[in-house]
Motif scaffolding. Structure first.
Motif, PDB file in Angstrom:
ATOM      1  N   LEU A 236       6.129 -53.089 -54.743  1.00  0.00           N
ATOM      2  CA  LEU A 236       7.198 -53.239 -55.848  1.00  0.00           C
ATOM      3  C   LEU A 236       7.183 -54.476 -56.553  1.00  0.00           C
ATOM      4  O   LEU A 236       7.856 -54.819 -57.393  1.00  0.00           O
ATOM      5  CB  LEU A 236       8.580 -53.290 -55.087  1.00  0.00           C
ATOM      6  N   GLY A 237       6.184 -55.436 -56.097  1.00  0.00           N
ATOM      7  CA  GLY A 237       6.049 -56.779 -56.799  1.00  0.00           C
ATOM      8  C   GLY A 237       7.206 -57.548 -56.856  1.00  0.00           C
ATOM      9  O   GLY A 237       7.427 -58.198 -57.882  1.00  0.00           O
ATOM     10  N   GLY A 238       8.116 -57.613 -55.872  1.00  0.00           N
ATOM     11  CA  GLY A 238       9.380 -58.242 -55.831  1.00  0.00           C
ATOM     12  C   GLY A 238      10.594 -57.874 -56.527  1.00  0.00           C
ATOM     13  O   GLY A 238      11.468 -58.483 -56.873  1.00  0.00           O
ATOM     14  N   ARG A 239      10.178 -56.557 -57.139  1.00  0.00           N
ATOM     15  CA  ARG A 239      11.422 -56.056 -57.895  1.00  0.00           C
ATOM     16  C   ARG A 239      12.505 -55.512 -56.937  1.00  0.00           C
ATOM     17  O   ARG A 239      12.386 -55.010 -55.926  1.00  0.00           O
ATOM     18  CB  ARG A 239      10.804 -54.638 -58.593  1.00  0.00           C
ATOM     19  N   GLU A 240      13.893 -55.818 -57.508  1.00  0.00           N
ATOM     20  CA  GLU A 240      14.934 -55.421 -56.890  1.00  0.00           C
ATOM     21  C   GLU A 240      15.359 -54.057 -57.041  1.00  0.00           C
ATOM     22  O   GLU A 240      15.383 -53.439 -58.269  1.00  0.00           O
ATOM     23  CB  GLU A 240      16.193 -56.559 -57.111  1.00  0.00           C
ATOM     24  N   ILE A 241      15.623 -53.156 -56.199  1.00  0.00           N
ATOM     25  CA  ILE A 241      15.973 -51.862 -56.230  1.00  0.00           C
ATOM     26  C   ILE A 241      17.560 -51.723 -56.121  1.00  0.00           C
ATOM     27  O   ILE A 241      17.972 -52.126 -54.762  1.00  0.00           O
ATOM     28  CB  ILE A 241      15.431 -50.887 -55.189  1.00  0.00           C
ATOM     29  N   LEU A 518      12.749 -45.324 -67.199  1.00  0.00           N
ATOM     30  CA  LEU A 518      11.698 -45.874 -66.557  1.00  0.00           C
ATOM     31  C   LEU A 518      11.080 -46.996 -67.159  1.00  0.00           C
ATOM     32  O   LEU A 518      10.311 -47.976 -66.706  1.00  0.00           O
ATOM     33  CB  LEU A 518      10.471 -44.968 -66.343  1.00  0.00           C
ATOM     34  N   PHE A 519      11.168 -46.925 -68.667  1.00  0.00           N
ATOM     35  CA  PHE A 519      10.531 -48.100 -69.242  1.00  0.00           C
ATOM     36  C   PHE A 519      11.423 -49.115 -69.522  1.00  0.00           C
ATOM     37  O   PHE A 519      11.304 -50.209 -70.393  1.00  0.00           O
ATOM     38  CB  PHE A 519      10.152 -47.543 -70.975  1.00  0.00           C
ATOM     39  N   ALA A 520      12.792 -49.124 -69.113  1.00  0.00           N
ATOM     40  CA  ALA A 520      13.864 -50.285 -69.471  1.00  0.00           C
ATOM     41  C   ALA A 520      13.529 -51.378 -68.675  1.00  0.00           C
ATOM     42  O   ALA A 520      12.902 -51.331 -67.785  1.00  0.00           O
ATOM     43  CB  ALA A 520      15.161 -49.759 -68.868  1.00  0.00           C
ATOM     44  N   ARG A 521      14.025 -52.599 -69.141  1.00  0.00           N
ATOM     45  CA  ARG A 521      14.017 -53.840 -68.303  1.00  0.00           C
ATOM     46  C   ARG A 521      14.627 -53.986 -67.090  1.00  0.00           C
ATOM     47  O   ARG A 521      15.808 -53.305 -67.088  1.00  0.00           O
ATOM     48  CB  ARG A 521      14.170 -55.098 -69.335  1.00  0.00           C
ATOM     49  N   GLU A 522      14.239 -54.741 -66.346  1.00  0.00           N
ATOM     50  CA  GLU A 522      15.162 -54.948 -65.088  1.00  0.00           C
ATOM     51  C   GLU A 522      16.365 -55.505 -65.253  1.00  0.00           C
ATOM     52  O   GLU A 522      16.637 -56.401 -66.259  1.00  0.00           O
ATOM     53  CB  GLU A 522      14.351 -55.884 -64.201  1.00  0.00           C
ATOM     54  N   GLY A 523      17.302 -55.003 -64.787  1.00  0.00           N
ATOM     55  CA  GLY A 523      18.869 -55.566 -64.947  1.00  0.00           C
ATOM     56  C   GLY A 523      19.529 -54.632 -66.090  1.00  0.00           C
ATOM     57  O   GLY A 523      20.956 -54.702 -66.092  1.00  0.00           O
ATOM     58  N   THR A 524      18.721 -53.761 -66.896  1.00  0.00           N
ATOM     59  CA  THR A 524      19.429 -53.103 -67.738  1.00  0.00           C
ATOM     60  C   THR A 524      20.196 -52.064 -67.154  1.00  0.00           C
ATOM     61  O   THR A 524      19.970 -51.682 -65.968  1.00  0.00           O
ATOM     62  CB  THR A 524      18.425 -52.101 -68.874  1.00  0.00           C
ATOM     63  N   ARG A 549      20.317 -51.398 -63.164  1.00  0.00           N
ATOM     64  CA  ARG A 549      21.496 -51.090 -62.472  1.00  0.00           C
ATOM     65  C   ARG A 549      22.121 -49.506 -62.819  1.00  0.00           C
ATOM     66  O   ARG A 549      22.416 -49.463 -64.124  1.00  0.00           O
ATOM     67  CB  ARG A 549      22.753 -51.989 -62.715  1.00  0.00           C
ATOM     68  N   TYR A 550      22.310 -48.800 -61.974  1.00  0.00           N
ATOM     69  CA  TYR A 550      22.375 -47.353 -62.267  1.00  0.00           C
ATOM     70  C   TYR A 550      24.136 -47.140 -61.835  1.00  0.00           C
ATOM     71  O   TYR A 550      24.643 -47.494 -60.677  1.00  0.00           O
ATOM     72  CB  TYR A 550      21.660 -46.431 -61.321  1.00  0.00           C
ATOM     73  N   TYR A 551      24.893 -46.427 -62.864  1.00  0.00           N
ATOM     74  CA  TYR A 551      26.071 -46.081 -62.554  1.00  0.00           C
ATOM     75  C   TYR A 551      26.265 -44.652 -63.076  1.00  0.00           C
ATOM     76  O   TYR A 551      25.470 -44.129 -63.903  1.00  0.00           O
ATOM     77  CB  TYR A 551      27.129 -46.986 -63.245  1.00  0.00           C
ATOM     78  N   ARG A 576      33.686 -50.441 -70.889  1.00  0.00           N
ATOM     79  CA  ARG A 576      34.624 -51.926 -71.008  1.00  0.00           C
ATOM     80  C   ARG A 576      34.250 -52.451 -69.821  1.00  0.00           C
ATOM     81  O   ARG A 576      34.166 -53.813 -69.710  1.00  0.00           O
ATOM     82  CB  ARG A 576      35.774 -51.680 -71.259  1.00  0.00           C
ATOM     83  N   GLN A 577      34.232 -51.779 -68.541  1.00  0.00           N
ATOM     84  CA  GLN A 577      33.891 -52.458 -67.312  1.00  0.00           C
ATOM     85  C   GLN A 577      32.551 -52.954 -67.290  1.00  0.00           C
ATOM     86  O   GLN A 577      32.172 -54.184 -66.779  1.00  0.00           O
ATOM     87  CB  GLN A 577      34.057 -51.379 -66.303  1.00  0.00           C
ATOM     88  N   LEU A 578      31.478 -52.332 -67.685  1.00  0.00           N
ATOM     89  CA  LEU A 578      30.189 -52.742 -67.721  1.00  0.00           C
ATOM     90  C   LEU A 578      29.646 -53.936 -68.648  1.00  0.00           C
ATOM     91  O   LEU A 578      28.699 -54.370 -68.451  1.00  0.00           O
ATOM     92  CB  LEU A 578      29.213 -51.402 -67.808  1.00  0.00           C
ATOM     93  N   LEU A 579      30.486 -53.696 -69.579  1.00  0.00           N
ATOM     94  CA  LEU A 579      30.252 -54.951 -70.972  1.00  0.00           C
ATOM     95  C   LEU A 579      30.886 -56.339 -70.430  1.00  0.00           C
ATOM     96  O   LEU A 579      30.759 -57.382 -71.148  1.00  0.00           O
ATOM     97  CB  LEU A 579      30.761 -54.399 -72.321  1.00  0.00           C
TER      98      LEU A 579
END
Length: 579
Positions: A236-241, A518-524, A549-551, A576-579
């Motif tokens: 994972l290279g330190g990636r947060e899931i 799959l190509f998005a940046r971490e935290g998107t 972050r998945y919703y 609006r909650q996510l923004l």
């Protein structure tokens, strides 16, 4: 320039002059005469046998049948040249017969015909029979035709005095029966002879003994080259899931069934990891359905989802083994790079392409593997673009495209069964996808693009499957909130990756287009709108492994043609909650 080497064909020694009747065939093949069948062992590459009079001269029908079984077991294509009895009844009506009936050695005359081969065909592994006529005859004054009462050879004085009669049909002196089993050469005798009849005996795959029983796991058939380490955190290279979150505030649950679906979705969303393994399988036949036989044994898992989406496993698998691929045999090392659903964007990227990338990385650690062939289904421009990216700088790798009804033989095939075959009821988290993502991003030069405040909606207007029936109104609302609308099929691959890399928030109805997370940046953040009657965690797992972050939100109102409706006010509330 040196001419290519001709394929070998064997001719069993015979007093009959075979060459003069099929000269075009003889010019196309290196025909070698052998004294007996034992001598055939000296030519293991030969796939065609020619013989003449062997069946008509047999002692009885069982002896003839046994000879057919012997030669068809060894050769996928056999040409039997025998005296023709097809016009027997017609000649008898005119008071004549073939002089072949007068020779005592022609014990089986009249019994060697298409019916004979069809009767024994399944036990001999025959797939197809072609019946050709040799030496067409158009009237009764032929040297090989004698009166019914004649008991000896042709009398040319009688022949010269014979009243002539022009035939209503073409009568042949000899017949050539071309019988084929599985994997027979494509050569035809049509350039030399007249085709009288062509008949199928049984399904092609069945003729080869490729039956769908006694399934074997890859680990029982081949050598393991890779397995996910017991502690996969290093991959994972330190990636947060991030854990998946269901936004159900404001959702209307009308009954226990809908409440149960919510609970089911929460359970499906719990993290579930999928460990991978790669095996090298010997002596494979790979069909256009993505199904694999190794050593003629069906490989467990390569029937990927066919039983769930088709009423018949045989239909899909055997349909994918009807025609030889033009290469026939892929030598050396190959990589299995597709499954039955590779035509779906998610299954292509998340499973097929990921499996190829993993196998290439494994081979990078081996010396002297030579040319590597990637087996894939027919590629459209988008999928070809993906391979062009993945294979940059790899000059020893080539693609072998297999059509849906084709098959190809391979010497050694690397197979990642848990990616290309279903290992869990729903897609799982795959630690190896982190390296896969980084490889693609580095090769496109888009890895270091910074995130912006882009708000992106992935439209489903370019698909007929599970359409959002009030999507036009949804798009209007999202545009008012500052969203740009992405129609994936109208956007280049590089631009799609760039958009996902730059996005702050992605909103999408469940579908293959969400696979680009799959190509998005971490935290998107991804807000996936889910049709409650169709639950699948595939896009969720890709977003999670990318560090996003998945919703999700569930919607229970279905409409016509498998469509569904979203509650637009609820969607705006969630945004609006996510923004």
């Amino acid at each position: 320039m040196q001419e290519p080497k001709k394929e070998q064909a064997l001719l069993l020694k015979t007093p009959y002059e075979v060459r003069s009747n099929i000269e075009h065939f003889f010019s196309s093949y290196d025909v070698i005469e052998i004294a007996d069948l034992a001598e055939a062992s000296e030519y293991p590459q030969a796939r065609i046998l020619l013989c003449a009079l062997e069946l008509t001269h047999a002692a009885d029908i069982d002896t003839a049948s046994d000879f057919v079984a012997r030669v068809c077991t060894r050769f996928p294509m056999v040409v039997f040249i025998e005296p023709s009895s097809d016009g027997r009844a017609y000649l008898a009506g005119l008071g004549y017969k073939s002089f072949h009936e007068n020779y005592r050695e022609n014990r089986m005359f009249g019994q060697i015909n298409v019916g004979f081969f069809r009767k024994i065909g399944q036990s001999c592994g025959l797939y197809h029979i072609e019946h050709f006529g040799i030496e067409p005859t158009f009237d009764v004054r032929a040297w090989w035709i004698v009166p019914q009462t004649w008991l000896h050879d042709v009398d040319y004085r009688e022949l010269a005095a014979r009243p002539n009669h022009v035939f209503d049909e073409t009568i042949f002196n000899m017949s050539a029966f071309v019988v084929r089993g599985f994997d027979a050469p494509k050569v035809s005798l049509c350039s030399d002879l007249e085709l009288i009849e062509s008949r199928l005996v049984q399904p092609h795959a069945r003729a080869g003994g490729f039956l769908l029983d006694d399934f074997r796991h890859a680990h029982d058939l081949g050598t393991q080259l890779y397995a996910t380490p017991e502690d996969a955190t290093s991959l994972l290279g330190g990636r947060e899931i991030h854990a998946a979150v269901l936004l159900d505030s404001g959702a209307t649950v009308h009954n226990e069934t809908q409440a149960g679906i919510q609970m089911q979705w929460r359970g499906m969303s719990a993290p579930q990891w999928l460990d991978l393994s790669v095996h090298e399988l010997p002596d494979c036949v790979v069909g256009g359905s993505g199904f694999i036989f190794s050593g003629r044994k069906p490989v467990f898992g390569s029937d990927y989802l066919i039983p769930y989406i088709q009423t018949s496993l045989h239909q899909s698998v055997w349909e994918g083994m009807q025609k030889q691929h033009h290469e026939h045999v892929v030598p050396g090392i190959s990589i299995m790079g597709f499954n039955h659903l590779y035509g779906n964007y998610y299954h292509f990227v998340a499973e097929a392409l990921n499996a190829v990338s993993l196998c290439l990385n494994i081979l990078d650690g081996q010396d002297g593997q030579g040319t590597v062939s990637i087996l894939t289904g027919t590629l459209d421009p988008l999928r070809r673009s993906y391979f062009n990216i993945l294979l940059q700088g790899r000059h020893n790798v080539r693609l072998v495209e297999i059509a849906r009804n084709e098959y190809v033989r391979t010497d050694r095939t690397l197979y990642c069964s848990r990616l290309l075959g279903r290992a869990l009821p729903q897609p799982g988290l795959v630690a190896e996808r982190v390296a896969f993502q980084k490889t693609l991003l580095e090769k496109t030069g888009l890895r270091e693009i910074g995130r912006t405040d882009r708000l992106v909606y992935i439209s489903r207007q370019d698909t007929k499957a599970r359409r959002i029936l009030n999507e036009d109104a949804l798009i209007d609302r999202l545009r008012s909130l500052g969203f740009e609308i992405l129609v994936a099929t109208e956007t280049s691959l590089a631009d799609q990756i760039r958009i996902f890399r730059e996005a702050r928030l992605v909103v999408a109805g469940h579908g293959a287009g969400v696979s680009n997370m799959l190509f998005a940046r971490e935290g998107t953040a991804l807000l996936e709108l889910i049709q409650a009657s169709y639950l699948n965690v595939g896009p969720m797992r890709l977003a999670q492994i990318a560090g996003c972050r998945y919703y999700s939100m569930l919607f229970f109102e279905d409409g016509p043609h498998n469509g569904w409706y979203v509650d637009i006010d609820r969607v705006e509330w969630a945004i609006r909650q996510l923004l």
